[in-house]
Scaffold this active site. Structure first.
Site, mmCIF file in Angstrom:
data_model
loop_
_atom_site.group_PDB
_atom_site.id
_atom_site.type_symbol
_atom_site.label_atom_id
_atom_site.label_comp_id
_atom_site.label_asym_id
_atom_site.label_seq_id
_atom_site.Cartn_x
_atom_site.Cartn_y
_atom_site.Cartn_z
ATOM 1 C CD GLU A 26 -2.911 1.112 0.111
ATOM 2 O OE1 GLU A 26 -2.656 1.913 -0.807
ATOM 3 O OE2 GLU A 26 -3.889 0.344 0.103
ATOM 4 C CE LYS A 68 5.744 6.936 -5.774
ATOM 5 N NZ LYS A 68 5.929 8.382 -5.465
#
Lengths: 411, 411
Positions: B122, B198
């Site tokens: 996360e 990302k």
């Protein structure tokens, strides 16, 4: 994994369709099977799919081998009775019913725990937007400090119309009703009750205690008129129905009311049926979650999020607040700015009154002869209330209307 | 539940502190115990807490009875080796390391699965903002159609400075470095590599296949100057480094580049170190997640979100994409508008050239004698590229610079 549906309206139909589609494409859903659909009146559903599973008798539902009940009937009764029955029988429950949870969430959560099943409610707040799960799971290490939200699509649709089209409340409501964004009896939405119920659910989970929705100070949108929006625009603001709660020094604060939202604010562009929630955690800071707060498939998507947790045997009790009742303070101790409209027979003396009551006064030109509009700033909401009460007490003042600026809720 | 920490920098320190605090207040964390901290050089940590647990030898870590490794060392090596070792030993892994996952996520996910443990990440994307969990769990019934994001705090800080202060890139970078928002060697951030890593992680999960970050077309921010921002402002826009990907008719599209973001856009107010991600699902529509993308406690909060899942025995494999490699298309087939700056020795003929190449041309006044700035619109990005190539080929044209409008990514 067998499920039954209580309620076969727009949302129920969306859930069945979405699960059928997911069964084709997504491994997780392969073994999910519909076993029964409870409706009030079978005759109203004759054109729908899965008619052979439709029944008016809850006993027919419970006679099947059911793992999960998905409750999308709406209203407190008889949903309350059926959900309780399901939990006691050891059946997991997923509900989109905020009315039910706002009234009985704490009790149902306790019954679920006692029977080693879960009751999940992602769809009950902010429709398709994941908010319960982030609050419970993603922020598990945080103390929640505050919640702010635009939580009702109907009122947000009406306020968006009033802002962009310069029309009055009645006209915007009629348009919303015509387009299916408002119900024939819009009371629960426009009076702010629906928003307060959702705020109560979020706050009860966040602050670990019952924050009953009727204990929250609630103001709806039906008193707003197009002049309010004209004044708001002059201040570079729109008007939104904002729900907020906060925990400060052991006290819970909360309210639902129309507020002036500045063009730089994250809520400014939240239009029509979109919902937005800001959760503030002590570790993570402010997190904002935005998306469609209603609609057939957004709501079905949230229900499926709960369903996938149950398939994955992730049985965290989403509603796990303790059973002590919080009292809810109405007035936040924060500095606040407000737009004040005063209807008066004596403009001159009313101006003097304003000068006596407020240090900083910004007058906004009014097109009405008997109205003064000003923006004022004081140290707290209660101080604002007291000073406005004072002004109201003068015989030549016939009406005082105020809209507080959303900035007040900044942390 | 015993854990060890690999890396004891700012984020590692934040994790230890947040877990210690959570142990006092939150039932879930009561039995979480720190068993070891791996560092590169013990001498650099002599002023820190838990010195007795600090070691330079990975074998000392694995000799303890560890349930979870939290990896916050950064960089691909030796993190890759240690994480692999942990998974093979049947230890769950939580990592905040996007470099590692962007290079080896698929392999590590496979090893985790083979060893019946989980690898969770996360914190690797968008810092404190819950984004992996919503993508995997909350949108489980949706096909993801597209992703848009502001994913890098350093570049967003620099672009915010350039926008609000009218300063040049070098100056803004120096300020970011002074304040700790940029590293001494800022390459990975300002060239867009970090953003692409990302994006690759999110896209690989969303589209269920490896989207390798080096296969994504990447443009950084170092070529932007203050004139770009002046032109942007005249268009009511700011400039943001935007990452986007989409799946259309079986093809994957993706890119990282500075774009013009209109003041009505949800990304307009995303400033400084804030990150924002828009996920578009076929059922739920667009969901926006916004919050702090970096920092000690926001990142620790995201790590704890993964930890709480492991404590709750919720072992869904967050990285569960299949192992086929997608190729990534650079040009979206969408209509697009762009701001074009042309440095030319022949203004008159360049204007003619523009008229030959574009139907709609909006000229923006330039303060430079040898520059023309225009906004043009074409049917696709590839068409834009081709026409700009044509213009570039003329000898009197010395430079062509373009900034595409973010609107192009609207669904």
């Amino acid at each position: 994994m067998n499920y039954a549906l209580l309620g076969y309206g727009v949302v129920g139909t969306g859930i069945v369709e979405l699960i059928e589609k997911a069964k084709q494409d997504i491994d997780l859903y392969k073994n999910v099977n519909l076993k029964g659909i409870l409706v009030k009146d079978e005759n109203k559903h004759v054109n729908k799919r899965y008619l052979e599973l439709v029944t008016e008798d809850i006993n027919n539902i419970f006679s099947e081998d059911i793992d999960v009940i998905i409750e999308v009937m709406g209203g407190v009764n008889p949903a309350y009775k059926y959900v309780k029955m399901a939990l006691i029988k050891g059946i997991h429950v997923i509900t989109a019913n905020k009315d039910l949870i706002a009234e009985h969430g704490s009790e149902l959560s306790r019954i679920a725990k006692e029977n080693n099943v879960t009751i999940k409610l992602e769809a009950a707040v902010a429709g398709g937007v994941p908010i319960i799960k982030p609050l419970v799971d993603s922020l598990s290490s945080n103390k929640i400090l505050s919640i702010k939200g635009i939580l009702n699509g109907t009122t947000n649709f009406i306020l968006t119309k009033m802002y962009y089209e310069g029309i009055n409340y009645d006209e915007a409501l009629k348009e919303a009703q015509r387009l299916g964004f408002a119900e024939a009896n819009p009371e629960s939405d426009v009076m702010g009750y629906d928003t307060a119920r959702k705020l109560s659910i979020l706050s009860s989970i966040a602050f670990n205690g019952i924050i009953y929705w009727k204990d929250i100070s609630i103001e709806g949108i039906s008193d707003l008129d197009k002049e309010d929006f004209l004044y708001a625009k002059k201040q570079n603001c729109c008007i939104k129905l904002v729900a907020y709660s906060a925990k400060k020094e052991g006290k819970i604060y909360g309210g639902v009311k129309p507020m002036l939202v500045d063009s730089r604010s994250e809520f400014f562009g939240i239009n029509d049926e979109v919902n937005s929630v800001v959760l503030e955690g002590d570790a993570v800071g402010e997190l904002t979650f935005t998306g469609k707060g209603a609609g057939m498939f957004p709501t079905a998507s949230a229900v499926c999020s709960d369903l996938s947790d149950i398939i994955n045997r992730n049985f965290i009790h989403s509603i796990k607040y303790s059973h002590n009742n919080y009292s809810v303070e109405k007035y936040l101790p924060n500095e606040c700015e407000a737009l004040i409209r005063i209807t008066t027979e004596d403009i001159k003396n009313t101006k003097k009154l304003l000068e006596l009551n407020f240090n900083e006064i910004l007058e906004i030109p009014s097109s009405k002869n008997n109205e003064i509009a000003v923006v004022v700033r004081v140290n707290s909401e209660i101080e604002m209330e007291n000073r406005l009460d004072n002004i109201k007490s003068y015989p030549y003042v016939s009406k005082v209307k105020s809209l507080i600026k959303f900035d007040m809720l900044a942390s």
